[in-house]
Design a protein around this motif. Sequence first.
Motif, PDB file in Angstrom:
ATOM      1  N   ASP A  57       0.811  -1.263   0.053  1.00 18.34           N
ATOM      2  CA  ASP A  57      -0.021  -0.165  -0.113  1.00 18.34           C
ATOM      3  C   ASP A  57       0.866   1.403   0.019  1.00 18.34           C
ATOM      4  O   ASP A  57       0.254   2.180  -0.582  1.00 18.34           O
ATOM      5  CB  ASP A  57      -0.923   0.028   1.125  1.00 18.34           C
ATOM      6  N   LYS A  58       2.081   1.268   0.161  1.00 19.46           N
ATOM      7  CA  LYS A  58       2.845   2.237   0.333  1.00 19.46           C
ATOM      8  C   LYS A  58       3.510   2.614  -1.070  1.00 19.46           C
ATOM      9  O   LYS A  58       3.968   3.883  -1.194  1.00 19.46           O
ATOM     10  CB  LYS A  58       4.114   2.198   1.470  1.00 19.46           C
ATOM     11  N   GLY A  61       7.525   5.235  -3.719  1.00 24.21           N
ATOM     12  CA  GLY A  61       6.345   5.340  -2.581  1.00 24.21           C
ATOM     13  C   GLY A  61       6.624   6.417  -1.553  1.00 24.21           C
ATOM     14  O   GLY A  61       7.183   7.376  -1.801  1.00 24.21           O
ATOM     15  N   ALA A  62       6.080   6.138  -0.392  1.00 22.50           N
ATOM     16  CA  ALA A  62       6.155   7.188   0.798  1.00 22.50           C
ATOM     17  C   ALA A  62       6.523   6.252   2.092  1.00 22.50           C
ATOM     18  O   ALA A  62       5.573   5.162   2.303  1.00 22.50           O
ATOM     19  CB  ALA A  62       5.230   7.866   0.762  1.00 22.50           C
ATOM     20  N   GLY A  63       7.376   6.502   2.876  1.00 18.38           N
ATOM     21  CA  GLY A  63       7.437   5.851   4.260  1.00 18.38           C
ATOM     22  C   GLY A  63       7.879   4.506   4.084  1.00 18.38           C
ATOM     23  O   GLY A  63       7.667   3.918   4.938  1.00 18.38           O
ATOM     24  N   MET A  64       8.468   4.146   3.031  1.00 25.36           N
ATOM     25  CA  MET A  64       8.849   2.512   2.780  1.00 25.36           C
ATOM     26  C   MET A  64       9.986   2.188   3.630  1.00 25.36           C
ATOM     27  O   MET A  64       9.852   0.827   4.035  1.00 25.36           O
ATOM     28  CB  MET A  64       9.145   2.419   1.088  1.00 25.36           C
ATOM     29  N   GLN A  65      10.815   2.918   4.356  1.00 29.59           N
ATOM     30  CA  GLN A  65      11.834   2.392   5.034  1.00 29.59           C
ATOM     31  C   GLN A  65      11.434   2.428   6.273  1.00 29.59           C
ATOM     32  O   GLN A  65      12.028   1.483   6.928  1.00 29.59           O
ATOM     33  CB  GLN A  65      12.905   3.278   5.009  1.00 29.59           C
ATOM     34  N   SER A  66      10.321   2.519   6.768  1.00 31.72           N
ATOM     35  CA  SER A  66       9.792   2.554   8.122  1.00 31.72           C
ATOM     36  C   SER A  66       9.153   1.087   8.209  1.00 31.72           C
ATOM     37  O   SER A  66       8.725   0.506   9.327  1.00 31.72           O
ATOM     38  CB  SER A  66       8.801   3.446   8.583  1.00 31.72           C
ATOM     39  N   SER A 115      16.200   6.143  -1.120  1.00 27.33           N
ATOM     40  CA  SER A 115      15.735   7.397  -0.192  1.00 27.33           C
ATOM     41  C   SER A 115      14.472   6.804   0.498  1.00 27.33           C
ATOM     42  O   SER A 115      13.932   6.053   0.221  1.00 27.33           O
ATOM     43  CB  SER A 115      15.606   8.625  -1.067  1.00 27.33           C
ATOM     44  N   GLU A 116      13.942   7.885   1.411  1.00 22.31           N
ATOM     45  CA  GLU A 116      12.496   7.472   2.002  1.00 22.31           C
ATOM     46  C   GLU A 116      11.536   7.230   0.834  1.00 22.31           C
ATOM     47  O   GLU A 116      10.893   6.328   1.225  1.00 22.31           O
ATOM     48  CB  GLU A 116      12.093   8.709   2.901  1.00 22.31           C
ATOM     49  N   ILE A 117      11.423   7.780  -0.047  1.00 24.53           N
ATOM     50  CA  ILE A 117      10.459   7.497  -1.258  1.00 24.53           C
ATOM     51  C   ILE A 117      10.795   6.691  -2.428  1.00 24.53           C
ATOM     52  O   ILE A 117       9.868   6.676  -3.401  1.00 24.53           O
ATOM     53  CB  ILE A 117       9.793   8.965  -1.649  1.00 24.53           C
ATOM     54  N   ARG A 118      11.929   6.282  -2.548  1.00 22.98           N
ATOM     55  CA  ARG A 118      12.211   5.786  -3.670  1.00 22.98           C
ATOM     56  C   ARG A 118      13.429   4.542  -3.476  1.00 22.98           C
ATOM     57  O   ARG A 118      14.599   5.000  -2.708  1.00 22.98           O
ATOM     58  CB  ARG A 118      12.864   6.796  -4.643  1.00 22.98           C
ATOM     59  N   ILE A 119      13.419   3.373  -4.149  1.00 22.56           N
ATOM     60  CA  ILE A 119      14.413   2.313  -3.940  1.00 22.56           C
ATOM     61  C   ILE A 119      14.622   2.532  -5.570  1.00 22.56           C
ATOM     62  O   ILE A 119      14.100   1.649  -6.327  1.00 22.56           O
ATOM     63  CB  ILE A 119      14.069   1.204  -3.698  1.00 22.56           C
ATOM     64  N   THR A 120      16.066   2.635  -5.789  1.00 24.24           N
ATOM     65  CA  THR A 120      16.410   2.923  -7.248  1.00 24.24           C
ATOM     66  C   THR A 120      17.397   1.673  -7.464  1.00 24.24           C
ATOM     67  O   THR A 120      18.496   1.505  -6.806  1.00 24.24           O
ATOM     68  CB  THR A 120      16.890   3.986  -7.574  1.00 24.24           C
ATOM     69  N   CYS A 121      17.246   0.815  -8.374  1.00 25.83           N
ATOM     70  CA  CYS A 121      18.200  -0.165  -8.929  1.00 25.83           C
ATOM     71  C   CYS A 121      18.725   0.295 -10.290  1.00 25.83           C
ATOM     72  O   CYS A 121      17.631   0.504 -11.323  1.00 25.83           O
ATOM     73  CB  CYS A 121      17.784  -1.452  -9.096  1.00 25.83           C
ATOM     74  N   ILE A 122      20.052   0.239 -10.600  1.00 24.45           N
ATOM     75  CA  ILE A 122      20.613   0.594 -12.028  1.00 24.45           C
ATOM     76  C   ILE A 122      20.725  -1.041 -12.626  1.00 24.45           C
ATOM     77  O   ILE A 122      21.440  -1.878 -11.647  1.00 24.45           O
ATOM     78  CB  ILE A 122      21.866   1.171 -12.089  1.00 24.45           C
TER      79      ILE A 122
END
Lengths: 162, 162
Positions: free
Chosen positions: A3-4, A99-104, A129-136
Motif C-alpha cells: 500500500d505504500k 512510494g512514501a514511508g517505505m523504509q519504516s 531514499s525514503e520515497i524511492r528504491i532505485t536499481c541500476i
Amino acid sequence: MKDKVKGIAHDLDVTKVTILGVPDHPGIAASIFSPLSDAGISVDIIVQNSSVDKLTDLSFTVERSSLDEALAVINPITKTIGASSLTSNTNLAKVSVVGAGMQSQPGYASTMFECLNKVGVNIEMITTSEIRITCIIHEEGVQKAIRALHSAFELEADIEES
Amino acid sequence: MKDKVKGIAHDLDVTKVTILGVPDHPGIAASIFSPLSDAGISVDIIVQNSSVDKLTDLSFTVERSSLDEALAVINPITKTIGASSLTSNTNLAKVSVVGAGMQSQPGYASTMFECLNKVGVNIEMITTSEIRITCIIHEEGVQKAIRALHSAFELEADIEES
Ligand SMILES: C[C@@H](O)[C@H](N)C(=O)O
Ligand SMILES: C[C@@H](O)[C@H](N)C(=O)O
C-alpha cells in the motif's frame, strides 16, 4: 504491504561513470563534482560506498549526450586526485519503486530484489531514499523488470519516466 | 542557485553494516534483504556501487537498536552467499540537502561536498535521489556540518530530523 507504493519509474537514458580507487579524505568528492557543475553537466545519481584501506569508488550517472564532456572533465581529475582508473557504461537503465514511508516498514526493498532475481535481472547498483528504491540494471532487462515489478507490487501502469 | 533547497536534514541514529566481497549475480541482494525483512528489521538506506571483477560491497543502515539483530541475521548469510566479510560502524550520522529538482541544475551536490570539505568533514558514503543528496559522515562532525550547510545554502534552520 504494497500500500505504500505509488508506482514504478524507469529511465532508459542512463550512463554511468565510475572513478575507481578514489582516496578517501575530505575534498575529493568536491574536486570531482565542482568541475562537472562548472562545465554545466547535470548529474543524476551519485553513489559512493564506504572505503576499504582508505580507497573507495565513486560513481555517478549522466544522460548519454553528456558522457563525452563528463569524461573530458573527469579524465585529468582522476590523475590529479590519485585515483586508479575511470570506467563508463552506456548500456544501463534505472528502475525505481516509488512510494512514501517505505523504509519504516520492512519488505519493500526485498520484494523489489526478489522480483528482479525472478526475472534474471542483475542489480548493478542500488541507491535509496525514503520515497524511492532505485536499481541500476542492464538496459536489455528493463521491460521485463518493469512488468515484473508492476505485478509484484500489484500496480496498473508506469507512473512516470524517471 | 540555492532556490531549490528546502532545508538540511540529519539523523544521529545511524548504524552501517557492510557486507564486503559480495558476488555480483542475481539473487544476492534478495538473499540479504529478505531475511532482514522477515526478522522485522527496518533498513534505512541501501548502497551498492558497481562491481569490480564480479565482486561488490553492499551496505545498509539501521537504527542502533537493531544492530545486534541485523548482525545475527546477516552473519550466516555472509558465508552462504560466499561474501568475504562483514563490518559495522555505529559512530555515524546522516546529513542531507533536501530540495526538489536538484539534479536538473548542476551545483547542489558540489556545493554540499565543498562545504563539508571546508569544515574538514570526511564523506563516508553518498546516496542521492531527485529530492535529496545524502552523505554519511562520522557523528562527531554532524554539528559543524549542519551549521556549514545551512550557511552554504543560505537557510535559517533545520527542516526535520532525518
Ligand atoms: C571519497 C570522498 O567522498 C571523500 N571521502 C570526500 O570527503 O570528499
Ligand atoms: C550484488 C547484488 O545486487 C546482485 N547483483 C543481485 O542482483 O542481487
